[in-house]
Design a protein around this motif. Structure first.
Motif, PDB file in Angstrom:
ATOM      1  N   ASN A   1       1.167  -4.834   3.373  1.00 26.85           N
ATOM      2  CA  ASN A   1       0.039  -4.586   4.264  1.00 26.85           C
ATOM      3  C   ASN A   1      -1.055  -5.601   3.968  1.00 26.85           C
ATOM      4  O   ASN A   1      -1.132  -6.145   2.864  1.00 26.85           O
ATOM      5  CB  ASN A   1      -0.528  -3.178   4.065  1.00 26.85           C
TER       6      ASN A   1
ATOM      7  N   ALA B   1      -4.166   3.635   0.339  1.00 33.43           N
ATOM      8  CA  ALA B   1      -5.330   3.084   1.027  1.00 33.43           C
ATOM      9  C   ALA B   1      -6.616   3.748   0.537  1.00 33.43           C
ATOM     10  O   ALA B   1      -7.644   3.083   0.339  1.00 33.43           O
ATOM     11  CB  ALA B   1      -5.177   3.254   2.535  1.00 33.43           C
TER      12      ALA B   1
ATOM     13  N   ARG C   1     -10.158  -2.199   7.347  1.00 29.01           N
ATOM     14  CA  ARG C   1      -8.925  -1.726   7.988  1.00 29.01           C
ATOM     15  C   ARG C   1      -7.720  -2.146   7.165  1.00 29.01           C
ATOM     16  O   ARG C   1      -7.784  -3.098   6.382  1.00 29.01           O
ATOM     17  CB  ARG C   1      -8.795  -2.255   9.415  1.00 29.01           C
ATOM     18  N   VAL C   2      -6.633  -1.409   7.332  1.00 28.80           N
ATOM     19  CA  VAL C   2      -5.355  -1.719   6.721  1.00 28.80           C
ATOM     20  C   VAL C   2      -4.395  -2.098   7.837  1.00 28.80           C
ATOM     21  O   VAL C   2      -4.150  -1.302   8.742  1.00 28.80           O
ATOM     22  CB  VAL C   2      -4.801  -0.531   5.915  1.00 28.80           C
TER      23      VAL C   2
ATOM     24  N   LEU D   1     -13.638  -1.547   2.562  1.00 21.56           N
ATOM     25  CA  LEU D   1     -12.347  -1.697   3.215  1.00 21.56           C
ATOM     26  C   LEU D   1     -12.509  -1.362   4.695  1.00 21.56           C
ATOM     27  O   LEU D   1     -12.781  -0.228   5.060  1.00 21.56           O
ATOM     28  CB  LEU D   1     -11.301  -0.779   2.570  1.00 21.56           C
TER      29      LEU D   1
ATOM     30  N   TYR E   1      -7.520   2.317  -2.803  1.00 21.37           N
ATOM     31  CA  TYR E   1      -8.108   0.980  -2.649  1.00 21.37           C
ATOM     32  C   TYR E   1      -9.553   1.075  -2.174  1.00 21.37           C
ATOM     33  O   TYR E   1     -10.424   0.349  -2.653  1.00 21.37           O
ATOM     34  CB  TYR E   1      -7.287   0.141  -1.670  1.00 21.37           C
ATOM     35  N   ARG E   2      -9.813   1.958  -1.227  1.00 19.03           N
ATOM     36  CA  ARG E   2     -11.167   2.083  -0.692  1.00 19.03           C
ATOM     37  C   ARG E   2     -12.156   2.446  -1.806  1.00 19.03           C
ATOM     38  O   ARG E   2     -13.227   1.838  -1.923  1.00 19.03           O
ATOM     39  CB  ARG E   2     -11.186   3.144   0.420  1.00 19.03           C
TER      40      ARG E   2
ATOM     41  N   VAL F   1       0.843  -1.185   0.000  1.00 18.34           N
ATOM     42  CA  VAL F   1       0.000   0.000   0.000  1.00 18.34           C
ATOM     43  C   VAL F   1       0.884   1.242   0.000  1.00 18.34           C
ATOM     44  O   VAL F   1       1.747   1.404   0.856  1.00 18.34           O
ATOM     45  CB  VAL F   1      -0.951  -0.001   1.205  1.00 18.34           C
TER      46      VAL F   1
ATOM     47  N   LEU G   1      -5.030  -5.762   3.711  1.00 16.19           N
ATOM     48  CA  LEU G   1      -6.258  -4.996   3.646  1.00 16.19           C
ATOM     49  C   LEU G   1      -7.415  -5.961   3.943  1.00 16.19           C
ATOM     50  O   LEU G   1      -7.676  -6.905   3.182  1.00 16.19           O
ATOM     51  CB  LEU G   1      -6.445  -4.367   2.278  1.00 16.19           C
ATOM     52  N   GLU G   2      -8.094  -5.743   5.070  1.00 16.46           N
ATOM     53  CA  GLU G   2      -9.216  -6.580   5.441  1.00 16.46           C
ATOM     54  C   GLU G   2     -10.488  -5.972   4.862  1.00 16.46           C
ATOM     55  O   GLU G   2     -10.829  -4.819   5.168  1.00 16.46           O
ATOM     56  CB  GLU G   2      -9.308  -6.714   6.955  1.00 16.46           C
ATOM     57  N   VAL G   3     -11.179  -6.770   4.041  1.00 15.45           N
ATOM     58  CA  VAL G   3     -12.280  -6.243   3.246  1.00 15.45           C
ATOM     59  C   VAL G   3     -13.538  -7.087   3.492  1.00 15.45           C
ATOM     60  O   VAL G   3     -13.466  -8.313   3.573  1.00 15.45           O
ATOM     61  CB  VAL G   3     -11.908  -6.279   1.742  1.00 15.45           C
TER      62      VAL G   3
END
Length: 364
Positions: free
Chosen positions: A357, A332, A348-349, A346, A335-336, A304, A359-361
């Motif tokens: 990193n 970030a 959290r990173v 998204l 990505y969002r 990221v 990225l929890e999606v």
């Protein structure tokens, strides 16, 4: 049951060291005349070629059993002794190899990474990044910046991945290089996130399965699905068998452009999205979204991009993607926005001790 995550140095300490290193480098560039600092940066490509030459000649392999004199080393690798001395003189100045008081050459910790069968060998990465093909692509960076397009069609008449399909020797070198580089971030990734919270983990575009194998080793209650193209998945199957995970890891074959296996609790895309232009990356995301259960998680592992103007490996890899594949690295925020287009949020990173990193999606 939670996974057995390895301990790593505190991220705050790692970041502090990075800031100190960058600060010293910035101070140095400010203290010396600008033209001198620029010339030093311009010469960095020569060092890349010197490392490539060391890998190609097998210098580290020849020293793996112990120090050697210059004459002995030159004989062993089939090189001119004087020319070899000149090459090693440069590499030693950068901490790659050393010369002892008795005149014999020996490995350093960096040189150990060039040993073919080392625990984490970067030999293939050195061979790939210093290869004529890679140099030819980067020599077209001006055109890539002017057009915003990768240069493969101009240089070879085909895209990067088409070239990989047509040149199996180059493809093997590339695959081995990416596997070795990916191994560098493996321990930091499994230390930073509890993958053991998921019953079934689907690794999409898993390659040889290094990431999924390590997750399953540390999460004994979890099972996995390794998904990749047939020839890649076939090669990964032997790795899964060697790890003793056949009962817990299914192998499925296919293209993520056609669809991905359904039913997973977590889907991993590790260094996948950055390889592709937005349209193709969107197709991958749409297929993952179609396969996911409402409460499943998508875990995107990428470099990221930070918002600051300090050096960061992602800024180099971003240009690598521009030149070779047409893909890109993202911040970030980018990505969002991009993920929202395909029904994702998204959440959290998660930083790691490596540049990667997580990225929890979630499904929106």
């Amino acid at each position: 049951m939670a996974s057995d995550r390895p301990s790593m140095p505190p991220q705050a300490l790692i970041r502090a060291v990075e800031l100190a290193r960058n600060g010293l480098a910035f101070a140095y560039r400010k203290l010396v005349p600008g033209r001198i600092a620029l010339m030093e940066l311009m010469a960095a490509g020569w060092l890349t070629q010197a490392i490539h030459a060391a890998a190609e000649l097998g210098i580290a392999d020849a020293l793996a059993d112990g120090p050697r004199s210059g004459a002995d080393l030159a004989r062993t690798i089939g090189a001119d002794e004087d020319a070899l001395h000149r090459l090693l003189r440069l590499l030693i100045a950068h901490g790659i190899f050393t010369r002892r008081r008795d005149g014999k050459y020996a490995l350093t910790s960096m040189a150990e990474a060039l040993v073919r069968d080392g625990d984490v060998s970067l030999r293939d990465a050195a061979l790939f990044f210093g290869s004529p093909t890679h140099r030819a692509h980067w020599s077209q960076l001006v055109d890539a910046v002017r057009t915003g397009k990768p240069v493969g069609v101009v240089v070879h008449g085909m895209s990067f991945f088409e070239q990989m399909q047509s040149d199996r020797e180059l493809a093997m070198l590339f695959d081995n290089a990416m596997t070795s580089i990916g191994t560098l971030s493996l321990a930091p990734l499994v230390a930073a996130y509890d993958f053991g919270r998921f019953d079934t983990v689907v690794d999409v575009g898993a390659g040889e399965g290094t990431m999924l194998i390590e997750i399953l080793r540390r999460a004994p209650q979890s099972s996995g699905i390794l998904f990749d193209l047939p020839d890649v998945a076939d090669a990964a199957a032997s790795k899964v068998a060697d790890a003793g995970l056949v009962e817990r890891c299914a192998i499925e074959r296919g293209s993520f452009f056609d669809g991905v296996p359904p039913g997973g609790d977590a889907y991993i895309l590790k260094h996948i999205l950055h390889d592709w232009p937005d349209e193709d990356a969107g197709r991958i995301l749409a297929n993952v979204r179609a396969a996911m259960k409402p409460d499943a998680r998508l875990l995107i592992i990428e470099l990221v991009l930070p918002e600051h103007h300090r050096p960061h490996p992602g800024k180099l890899i971003d240009l690598e993607m521009l030149v070779n594949t047409g893909g890109r690295e993202r911040t970030a925020a980018e990505y969002r926005t991009f993920l929202a287009r395909f029904g994702f949020t998204l959440k959290r990173v998660i930083p790691t001790a490596s540049p990667d990193n997580i990225l929890e999606v979630e499904v929106s």
